[in-house]
Design an enzyme around this catalytic site. Structure first.
Site, PDB file in Angstrom:
ATOM      1  CE  LYS A  21      37.678  18.663   7.095  1.00 28.86           C
ATOM      2  NZ  LYS A  21      36.946  17.979   7.680  1.00 28.86           N
ATOM      3  CG  ASP A 151      38.249  22.661   7.267  1.00 29.06           C
ATOM      4  OD1 ASP A 151      38.704  22.769   8.467  1.00 29.06           O
ATOM      5  OD2 ASP A 151      37.152  22.294   7.161  1.00 29.06           O
TER       6      ASP A 151
END
Ligand code: C5P
Length: 318
Positions: A21, A151
């Site tokens: 990401k 995350d």
């Protein structure tokens, strides 16, 4: 044949791929009592992947873990690895014994601020659930993902999404088109807790506002406007990452000089990401960055891409 051996025959190895990401925007709010910061972030999954292959092993053999790929030597191969903990959580949820070998193929920079370890956790959740034919729904995996790390839910989810709370509450956002990224990988990683601590130190004594996602960023994503997105990139962890690693100024400057539409430290760094107009421009920017000699390696990626997915029920590792 014992029942376990029979079961194993049907349990072909499962390979799951999960993406890295980038935080297109990251606003860090106040430090909460649980030691985490309240966040508002826009996650964007890009085409650098971790691959986790789960293979059933002899009953009672427990979890074993092997890591291959760039930076593998620095990755824990015990319960300090999120993939290991993911296998334990899935086994517990399904009421089975965690007898599994996990092979992690690293394609995401280690300790780089791109959530490679979180991708391993998300991939291992899905791989073990598939291996053990648990059929946990994706919604059942989300709380397990959140227990692993802030995350990890996004690594399951993928795409482009807003993260709130610790970053673990994920809501998809409307984003048009594909964006082209150039990724500058550093030699040595940065510790996420240390970067957050530096952030607290740098703003000590000042009031910290409730975190919010910027309107400019959301508008750029809705329009699929790369130039506007380049300008709207922002990250509250950039200043602390630069404070701990001043050489990153040189990387950001080199990206700007290479003609990128925008550049930002990714998450807690030290990886820096630069936005290009298209594939050809990304090639130009990556060549200039490589020539500048400011980072260990330069990669190209596109986003958004999907979250963790089963890619094979036999290992596809080459
Ligand atoms: O959730 P995760 O294990 O990835 O977080 C790593 C560290 O990053 C935490 O221990 C904490 O120091 C910091 N962190 C934070 N606020 C968040 C997310 C992470 O302070 N929202």
């Amino acid at each position: 044949m014992t029942p376990h051996a029979a079961a194993r025959e049907h349990h072909a190895p499962v390979t799951v791929r999960a993406p890295a990401k980038v935080n297109l925007g990251l606003t860090v709010g106040p430090l909460l009592d649980d030691g985490f910061h309240d966040l508002a972030t826009v996650y964007h999954a890009v085409s650098l992947y971790e691959e986790v292959t789960a293979t059933a092993t002899e009953p009672g053999s427990g979890i074993t873990l092997e890591v291959v790929g760039e930076g593998a030597a620095g990755v824990p191969t015990d319960d300090g690895n999120l993939a290991w903990r993911a296998a334990e959580l899935v086994a517990e949820a399904l009421g089975v014994r965690p007898d599994v070998h996990l092979l992690l193929a690293k394609g995401v920079p280690v300790a780089g601020g791109m959530a490679g370890g979180s991708a391993d956790g998300a991939a291992a959740l899905l791989a073990c659930d598939t291996l053990w034919q648990g059929a946990l729904h994706r919604d059942d995996l989300v709380p397990l993902a959140a227990a692993l790390g802030s995350d990890v839910p996004f690594a399951l989810h993928g795409g482009t999404a807003i993260g709130t709370g610790r970053g673990d509450r994920v809501t998809p956002v409307l984003a048009r088109g594909t964006f082209h990224w150039v990724v500058a990988v550093s030699d040595v990683g940065l510790s996420t807790p240390e970067v957050y601590a530096e952030c607290d130190r740098m703003r000590a004594g000042r009031p910290v506002a409730r975190p919010e996602v910027s309107d400019e960023l959301m508008a750029a994503l809705r329009a699929g406007d790369a130039a506007a997105l380049g300008v709207a990139l922002s990250n509250d962890l950039q200043a602390p990452a630069l404070s701990l690693r001043p050489s990153l100024h040189g990387v950001l400057d080199a990206g700007a000089a290479a003609g990128a539409l925008g550049g930002v430290v990714s998450g807690s760094g030290p990886t820096c990401v630069f936005l290009a107009r298209d594939d050809e421009h990304a090639l130009d920017v990556s060549a200039s960055l490589a020539d500048a000699g400011v980072c260990r390696s330069v990669r190209r990626a596109v986003g958004p891409v999907h979250g963790a997915r089963v890619v094979a029920t036999e290992s596809v590792l080459r």
